[in-house]
Write a protein that holds these residues in place. Structure first.
Motif, PDB file in Angstrom:
ATOM      1  N   LEU A 257      71.265 -33.608  31.895  1.00 24.92           N
ATOM      2  CA  LEU A 257      72.984 -33.850  32.787  1.00 24.92           C
ATOM      3  C   LEU A 257      73.591 -33.224  33.709  1.00 24.92           C
ATOM      4  CD1 LEU A 257      74.036 -36.854  30.111  1.00 24.92           C
ATOM      5  CD2 LEU A 257      72.830 -37.139  31.395  1.00 24.92           C
ATOM      6  N   PRO A 258      74.829 -34.058  34.468  1.00 27.87           N
ATOM      7  CA  PRO A 258      75.051 -32.774  34.943  1.00 27.87           C
ATOM      8  C   PRO A 258      76.157 -31.988  33.601  1.00 27.87           C
ATOM      9  CG  PRO A 258      75.640 -34.787  36.373  1.00 27.87           C
ATOM     10  CD  PRO A 258      74.460 -34.724  35.363  1.00 27.87           C
ATOM     11  N   HIS A 284      85.681 -40.863  38.004  1.00 22.85           N
ATOM     12  CA  HIS A 284      85.670 -39.585  38.627  1.00 22.85           C
ATOM     13  C   HIS A 284      83.873 -39.384  37.457  1.00 22.85           C
ATOM     14  CE1 HIS A 284      84.002 -35.156  39.987  1.00 22.85           C
ATOM     15  NE2 HIS A 284      84.457 -35.190  38.641  1.00 22.85           N
ATOM     16  N   ALA A 285      84.007 -39.683  36.619  1.00 20.41           N
ATOM     17  CA  ALA A 285      82.486 -39.072  35.115  1.00 20.41           C
ATOM     18  C   ALA A 285      81.980 -41.085  35.832  1.00 20.41           C
ATOM     19  CB  ALA A 285      83.169 -39.257  33.667  1.00 20.41           C
ATOM     20  N   ALA A 286      82.105 -41.815  36.253  1.00 18.80           N
ATOM     21  CA  ALA A 286      81.135 -42.521  36.325  1.00 18.80           C
ATOM     22  C   ALA A 286      80.762 -42.633  37.901  1.00 18.80           C
ATOM     23  CB  ALA A 286      82.279 -44.206  36.936  1.00 18.80           C
ATOM     24  N   THR A 287      80.767 -42.138  39.115  1.00 18.22           N
ATOM     25  CA  THR A 287      80.587 -41.413  39.586  1.00 18.22           C
ATOM     26  C   THR A 287      79.176 -40.442  39.688  1.00 18.22           C
ATOM     27  OG1 THR A 287      82.750 -42.644  40.820  1.00 18.22           O
ATOM     28  CG2 THR A 287      81.186 -41.572  42.327  1.00 18.22           C
ATOM     29  N   LEU A 290      76.493 -41.829  38.103  1.00 22.44           N
ATOM     30  CA  LEU A 290      75.901 -42.912  38.511  1.00 22.44           C
ATOM     31  C   LEU A 290      74.915 -42.061  39.864  1.00 22.44           C
ATOM     32  CD1 LEU A 290      77.596 -45.482  38.799  1.00 22.44           C
ATOM     33  CD2 LEU A 290      75.719 -45.634  37.379  1.00 22.44           C
ATOM     34  N   LEU A 291      75.355 -41.453  40.515  1.00 25.38           N
ATOM     35  CA  LEU A 291      74.881 -40.489  41.804  1.00 25.38           C
ATOM     36  C   LEU A 291      73.800 -39.755  40.998  1.00 25.38           C
ATOM     37  CD1 LEU A 291      77.982 -39.124  43.386  1.00 25.38           C
ATOM     38  CD2 LEU A 291      76.267 -41.263  44.189  1.00 25.38           C
ATOM     39  N   TRP A 292      73.852 -39.031  39.606  1.00 28.54           N
ATOM     40  CA  TRP A 292      72.938 -38.287  38.766  1.00 28.54           C
ATOM     41  C   TRP A 292      71.832 -39.151  38.938  1.00 28.54           C
ATOM     42  CZ3 TRP A 292      70.510 -38.884  34.215  1.00 28.54           C
ATOM     43  CH2 TRP A 292      69.987 -37.794  34.277  1.00 28.54           C
TER      44      TRP A 292
END
Length: 325
Positions: A257-258, A284-287, A290-292
């Protein structure tokens, strides 16, 4: 406008030396709805009894409408309404007889009846203040029914009718929706909002945290006689982390994960393939997560993104407080 309720370093000690309230301070502004929350034995009832003038404090001070509610009870009581957890009505009286009996014991009823016209288009009910009070709580059709024949929820509505009879400036609500079904609870919430909007100051105690979150502007959470948290509801909730949980995709590990610090994660747990993240920066965490997932072309099964709630804040505060007695 001055605060309607002022509490300074309030203490209450019972026989045997048990200190139920241990130096709390808070204030309630005119027209505000303030919730007083706490675990069982936290000191809520002891505090409210002092505010209602039922007993004197052992130390500190209480002012309601600028007066000491215990020593100046005659100046305070006609301007306040109290809804107790249980009314203890005479079971053989009808609903209307019960309200008339209470009206005969309550000064300021006519003044309160005139004020009631600002709530729900008051004045439509017949029977003066008694009829108006029953209409407000939806008991008009049950006026001739004996109290012993009422359901638990109807008895709670009768409790509320008596508290509203003189349309008080300050209203104390102690567990007002206990025993009500979901519809009755939401109807009561709407009535309380209307009362607040009409200028009534409301102090609410409740075990339903959803109720406090829906109604209150500010609150205090008591724990072992002290205030563990206080402020606007959104401020108290925001101080607690939000949560994200999901299942790791096949072939992936937590290290894939990031970086959690980049996600703004304050803590994490892993149970099997399920990852639970705590964050105070939910968007921020959810964005980032989801981008990852998009860039990695994976699907996050069981994804659950949940903002902090008052219930979570309450439970966390209760867990964090160490016994001090």
């Amino acid at each position: 406008m001055p605060d309607v309720i002022e509490v300074e370093e309030l203490r209450r000690t019972y026989a045997g030396g048990f200190e139920a309230v241990r130096g709390i301070s808070f204030s309630v502004a005119r027209g505000e709805l303030f919730a007083l929350l706490g675990t069982n034995g936290a000191g809520k009832t002891s505090t409210v009894e002092l505010l209602e003038g039922l007993a004197p404090p052992n130390a500190g001070s209480v002012r309601v409408l600028g007066h000491d509610p215990y020593t100046e009870r005659a100046a305070v009581r006609p301007r306040t309404g109290v809804m107790l957890q249980e009314g203890g009505f005479p079971s053989e009286l009808t609903v209307a007889e019960t309200v008339r009996m209470w009206a005969g014991c309550t000064s300021g009823t006519e003044k309160g009846a005139r004020r009631s016209r600002s709530v729900r288009g008051g004045g439509r009910a017949t029977g003066g203040p008694v009829g108006e009070a029953l209409e407000l709580v939806g008991l008009t059709r049950r006026a001739d029914v004996r109290v012993k024949q009422l359901s638990g929820g109807e008895k709670r509505r009768l409790d509320l009718a008596l508290a509203l009879l003189a349309r008080p400036e300050v209203l104390f609500l102690d567990e007002p929706t206990t025993g009500l079904d979901a519809e009755g609870r939401h109807t009561t919430w709407e009535l309380v909002r209307e009362l607040r909007n009409a200028g009534t100051t409301v102090l609410l105690t409740t075990h339903y945290l959803e109720e406090a979150e829906a109604l209150a502007e500010r609150l205090a959470i008591l724990h072992e006689g002290r205030i563990a948290a206080a402020g606007r509801v959104d401020e108290v909730v925001a101080a607690q982390p939000s949560h994200l949980s999901f299942e790791l995709p096949d072939g992936y590990h937590l290290g894939d994960l990031p970086p959690l610090a980049r996600l703004g994660v304050a803590g994490h747990e892993i149970e099997g393939r399920t990852v639970r993240l705590k964050t105070t920066a939910l968007q921020h965490a959810a964005t980032e997560l989801l981008l990852w997932a998009r860039d990695s072309r994976v699907e996050l099964h069981g994804l659950d993104i949940r903002a902090a709630s008052l219930e979570e804040a309450f439970l966390q505060i209760a867990r964090e407080q160490e016994p001090t007695r």
